[in-house]
Design an enzyme around this catalytic site. Structure first.
Site, PDB file in Angstrom:
ATOM      1  N   SER A   1       0.733  -1.257  -0.049  1.00 34.85           N
ATOM      2  CA  SER A   1      -0.023  -0.011   0.083  1.00 34.85           C
ATOM      3  C   SER A   1       0.951   1.295   0.022  1.00 34.85           C
ATOM      4  O   SER A   1       1.466   1.636  -1.058  1.00 34.85           O
ATOM      5  CB  SER A   1      -1.019   0.007   1.247  1.00 34.85           C
ATOM      6  OG  SER A   1      -1.914   0.931   0.965  1.00 34.85           O
ATOM      7  N   HIS A   2       0.907   2.056   1.214  1.00 31.14           N
ATOM      8  CA  HIS A   2       1.359   3.369   0.991  1.00 31.14           C
ATOM      9  C   HIS A   2       2.983   3.223   1.755  1.00 31.14           C
ATOM     10  O   HIS A   2       3.321   4.299   1.874  1.00 31.14           O
ATOM     11  CB  HIS A   2       0.531   4.215   2.036  1.00 31.14           C
ATOM     12  CG  HIS A   2       0.353   3.629   3.175  1.00 31.14           C
ATOM     13  ND1 HIS A   2      -0.817   2.612   3.210  1.00 31.14           N
ATOM     14  CD2 HIS A   2       0.543   3.641   4.458  1.00 31.14           C
ATOM     15  CE1 HIS A   2      -0.982   2.261   4.696  1.00 31.14           C
ATOM     16  NE2 HIS A   2      -0.041   2.877   5.375  1.00 31.14           N
TER      17      HIS A   2
ATOM     18  N   ASP B   1      -1.960   6.789  -3.058  1.00 34.85           N
ATOM     19  CA  ASP B   1      -1.133   5.784  -2.472  1.00 34.85           C
ATOM     20  C   ASP B   1      -0.394   4.731  -3.538  1.00 34.85           C
ATOM     21  O   ASP B   1      -1.207   4.739  -4.786  1.00 34.85           O
ATOM     22  CB  ASP B   1      -1.532   5.238  -1.175  1.00 34.85           C
ATOM     23  CG  ASP B   1      -2.534   4.118  -1.492  1.00 34.85           C
ATOM     24  OD1 ASP B   1      -2.906   3.988  -2.541  1.00 34.85           O
ATOM     25  OD2 ASP B   1      -2.434   3.242  -0.543  1.00 34.85           O
TER      26      ASP B   1
ATOM     27  N   ASP C   1      -0.986   1.822  -4.304  1.00 33.89           N
ATOM     28  CA  ASP C   1      -1.980   0.808  -5.007  1.00 33.89           C
ATOM     29  C   ASP C   1      -2.984   1.328  -5.263  1.00 33.89           C
ATOM     30  O   ASP C   1      -3.857   0.585  -5.718  1.00 33.89           O
ATOM     31  CB  ASP C   1      -1.812  -0.629  -3.921  1.00 33.89           C
ATOM     32  CG  ASP C   1      -2.760  -0.148  -2.644  1.00 33.89           C
ATOM     33  OD1 ASP C   1      -2.750   0.787  -2.039  1.00 33.89           O
ATOM     34  OD2 ASP C   1      -3.505  -1.012  -2.182  1.00 33.89           O
TER      35      ASP C   1
ATOM     36  N   LYS D   1     -11.587   0.273  -0.874  1.00 34.56           N
ATOM     37  CA  LYS D   1     -11.893   1.621  -1.096  1.00 34.56           C
ATOM     38  C   LYS D   1     -11.188   1.985  -2.571  1.00 34.56           C
ATOM     39  O   LYS D   1     -10.187   1.150  -3.028  1.00 34.56           O
ATOM     40  CB  LYS D   1     -10.842   2.306   0.026  1.00 34.56           C
ATOM     41  CG  LYS D   1      -9.547   2.087   0.301  1.00 34.56           C
ATOM     42  CD  LYS D   1      -8.994   2.483   1.595  1.00 34.56           C
ATOM     43  CE  LYS D   1      -7.531   2.233   2.150  1.00 34.56           C
ATOM     44  NZ  LYS D   1      -7.613   1.238   3.191  1.00 34.56           N
TER      45      LYS D   1
HETATM   46  C1  G1P Z   1      -4.084   1.251   8.339  1.00 38.35           C
HETATM   47  C2  G1P Z   1      -5.474   2.448   8.501  1.00 38.35           C
HETATM   48  C3  G1P Z   1      -6.650   1.616   8.184  1.00 38.35           C
HETATM   49  C4  G1P Z   1      -6.478   1.171   6.818  1.00 38.35           C
HETATM   50  C5  G1P Z   1      -5.380   0.484   6.731  1.00 38.35           C
HETATM   51  C6  G1P Z   1      -5.142  -0.073   5.232  1.00 38.35           C
HETATM   52  O1  G1P Z   1      -4.190   0.428   9.255  1.00 38.35           O
HETATM   53  O2  G1P Z   1      -5.238   2.917   9.721  1.00 38.35           O
HETATM   54  O3  G1P Z   1      -7.693   2.717   8.219  1.00 38.35           O
HETATM   55  O4  G1P Z   1      -7.666   0.518   6.410  1.00 38.35           O
HETATM   56  O5  G1P Z   1      -4.102   1.070   6.844  1.00 38.35           O
HETATM   57  O6  G1P Z   1      -4.957   0.897   4.361  1.00 38.35           O
HETATM   58  P1  G1P Z   1      -3.431   0.345  10.513  1.00 38.35           P
HETATM   59  O7  G1P Z   1      -1.950   0.731  10.097  1.00 38.35           O
HETATM   60  O8  G1P Z   1      -3.761   1.711  11.413  1.00 38.35           O
HETATM   61  O9  G1P Z   1      -3.738  -0.844  11.246  1.00 38.35           O
HETATM   62 ZN    ZN Z   2      -3.326   1.423  -0.255  1.00 36.05          ZN
END
Ligand code: G1P
Ligand code: ZN
Length: 607
Positions: free
Chosen positions: A163-164, A333, A335, A434
């Site tokens: 992801s990010h 981000d 992905d 999302k």
């Molecule tokens: C984080 C975000 C959460 C999101 C997830 C995946 O998770 O807080 O809202 O769904 O990334 O993108 P966390 O690192 O807090 O468990």
């Molecule tokens: Zn992501």
């Protein structure tokens, strides 16, 4: 090692691209078309052997908030690490279903993705999966994978992304499994994957099988016992773009972006996967000038940056927007599932507000006009802005634990249409992830319908519904033991019967604790219970302090502190959130003793 093989009787096994009717059991002819190729990677034969490899289980392959995320080095240096996890995922697909099954595969282009995809191809083939659909060169955004799973009626999908999180040889990698609805696997399945991974003694693989990820079309292999195995490489944008055309009014968006009175937009793909989508959909189809989209070529290390669309990591976009040249800005981000929306001069739209604005303006989006809005949902730490809209529009609102996977059941049951998380996630039941670009087109649809600026829309919204001031402090890579102890001590204090009713003061503000708990959620659809989802202090005026540990980090622990406080006095709604929330932040730090217990004097990221 146990290797077995059987000779193929298929007349087409000589390979090459030419197809003729085939009557043998290889079933190649059944899928004959001009784009079909019998793969010939084995020196003229399309027959591939299955090998059983002995392995040792790993104890740490528990999927987190969003799949298994580790440093690239963990995947690369530990023998069979990736193979074990991929086998554990495929093992949850019933053997009897595998030959008829399609699995979608795609990733965000980060370092190690292509190697991982080849492993998935080889392990899927050896486990009897019939058909893989893969984005060209392995690229496919998370929302597009969700869309394609639904479109081709796949049993699931495997997404290669962290992801990010940063990428590159020293960055992070991740493997995530999505189910047939297109959504992240629910806990029941991720628990099963984890259980399998803990005892795995061997995996099946076709080591010689190599798919050409660049070539659009079908490649068919015969795996050992005459099972046909099809790898289908698809354009990563097509199906997703087709879906968006059904959701939005593309003519109105085209007018907004390239008509006589068009607005100027700046979209930053942050070297992630969304670049090709933005280029094709927003620039080529909707007519926004090609220089309105930047950083659109996916890079293995995201140009050395965090591909995270927030005020810290998307600072370039924020600074550009401050120049006043663009009316609308957005970043995505790695992905492509997250988004950040900015207005002219860098006006920031908090993600908790973003979903509330979309809900309040749902009639600007043709999809919602057609389906109606069946219900709204937000994750627990997300501000109550959406609750205010739900109340005004008399819609049902659900409060779920952090993580998109909790929305899926509600959507499948027809209870939920639109939802969001404070962590820059916004989306709807058009898919089960999302969707960053969807959120941007939703905002642009609202801009087109209301003919107002982002800032005017946001300020009107606060005037009408009041404002939830919100901030999140992230303390990244904290020593795990220290973080766990801090949370445990805080929980002990908060669970003391005397905690409710306690008063905390900072400056001239005093807050009285009304509720103190560790958030638990009972899924209204299947009754499953998820406990320990975050420590909540709710005060008598509705203000909230929330602490939780991240489930997506790959090193140490990340502590998240969330503050939410509602204000309806029109004189106060335009103030700076950091100023408005200073007393609650102060109280949160004092009660938790975060600084003393972790040695951290300030957060890594403030949103
Ligand atoms: C984080 C975000 C959460 C999101 C997830 C995946 O998770 O807080 O809202 O769904 O990334 O993108 P966390 O690192 O807090 O468990
Ligand atoms: Zn992501």
């Amino acid at each position: 090692m146990n290797t077995s093989s059987r000779a193929s009787a298929c007349p087409l096994k000589g390979g090459g691209g030419s197809m003729k009717a085939c009557t043998c059991r290889c079933s190649a002819a059944a899928v004959a078309s001009s784009s079909v190729q019998i793969a010939d990677h084995l020196g003229g034969s399309n027959m591939v052997k299955v090998t059983t490899v002995k392995t040792k289980p790993y104890a740490d392959q528990k999927p987190g908030t969003s799949g298994l995320r580790k440093r690239v080095t963990v995947f690369q240096q530990n023998q069979h690490y990736a193979e074990n996890f991929i086998q554990s995922i495929i093992s949850v697909i019933e053997p009897a279903e595998r030959q008829a099954a399609t699995v979608v595969v795609g990733g965000d282009g980060r370092f190690f993705m292509k190697e991982a995809i080849q492993l998935i191809v080889q392990i899927a083939a050896a486990n009897g999966i019939g058909h893989l659909v893969i984005g060209q060169n392995g690229i496919m955004s998370t929302p597009a994978v969700s869309c394609v799973i639904r479109k081709v009626k796949a049993v699931g999908g495997i997404i290669l992304t962290a992801s990010h999180n940063p990428g590159g040889p020293n960055g992070d990698f991740g493997i995530k499994y999505n189910i047939s609805s297109g959504g992240p696997a629910p806990e029941g399945i991720t628990d099963k994957i984890f259980e399998i991974s803990k005892t795995l003694q061997e995996y099946q693989i076709c080591p010689e099988l190599k798919a050409d990820l660049a070539k659009i079309g079908k490649q068919i292999f015969e795996v050992d016992t005459f099972k046909p195995f099809t790898v289908e490489i698809v354009d990563c944008v097509d199906a997703y773009a087709e879906m968006l055309r059904e959701i939005f009014n593309f003519a109105a968006l085209k007018e907004l972006l390239s008509g006589a009175n068009h607005i100027n937009v700046r979209l930053d793909a942050m070297h992630g996967v969304v670049g090709p989508y933005v280029k094709k959909i927003v620039c080529e189809e909707l007519g926004s000038p090609s220089n309105s989209a930047v950083n659109c070529v996916p890079q293995e290390d995201f140009g050395g940056h965090h591909p995270d669309p927030n005020l810290t990591y998307a600072a370039d976009l924020v600074n550009t927007m401050k120049g006043g040249e663009y009316e609308f800005g957005a970043a995505f981000d790695g992905d492509g599932d997250r988004n950040m929306v900015l207005g002219k001069n860098g006006f920031f739209v908090n993600p908790s507000d973003s979903v509330a604005v979309i809900a309040a303006n749902f009639t600007s989006i043709p999809y919602f006009q057609k389906t109606g809005v069946k219900g709204l949902a937000r994750s627990m730490p997300t501000s109550g802005a959406l609750d205010n809209v739900a109340k005004a529009l008399q819609m049902q609102l659900y409060e779920t634990p952090t993580g998109w996977k909790f929305f899926g059941n509600l959507m499948d049951a027809g209870k939920l249409s639109l939802c969001g998380e404070e962590s820059f996630g916004t989306g709807s039941d058009h898919i089960r992830e999302k969707d960053g670009l969807w959120a941007v087109l939703a905002w642009l649809s609202i801009l087109a319908a209301r003919k107002q600026s982002v800032e005017e829309i946001m300020k009107d919204h606060w005037q009408k519904f009041g404002r939830n001031f919100f901030t999140r402090y992230d303390y990244e890579e904290v020593d795990s033991d220290a973080a766990n102890k801090m949370i445990k001590d805080l929980e002990t204090a908060m669970f003391d019967p005397s905690f409710v009713g306690k008063k905390f003061s900072s400056g001239d503000k005093t807050y009285e604790v009304a509720v103190s708990d560790n958030f638990a959620y009972t899924d209204p659809v299947d009754g499953s219970v998820s406990k320990n989802q975050g420590l909540r202090m709710i005060f008598s005026d509705g203000s909230r302090i929330i602490f939780r540990l991240s489930g997506t980090g790959s090193a140490g622990a990340t502590i998240r502190l969330y503050i939410d406080s509602y204000e309806k006095d029109p004189q106060k709604i335009y103030q700076d959130p950091q100023v408005m929330l200073a007393p609650l932040i102060d109280i949160a730090l004092k009660v938790s003793q975060l600084q003393e217990k972790t040695g951290r004097t300030g957060p890594t990221v403030i949103t």
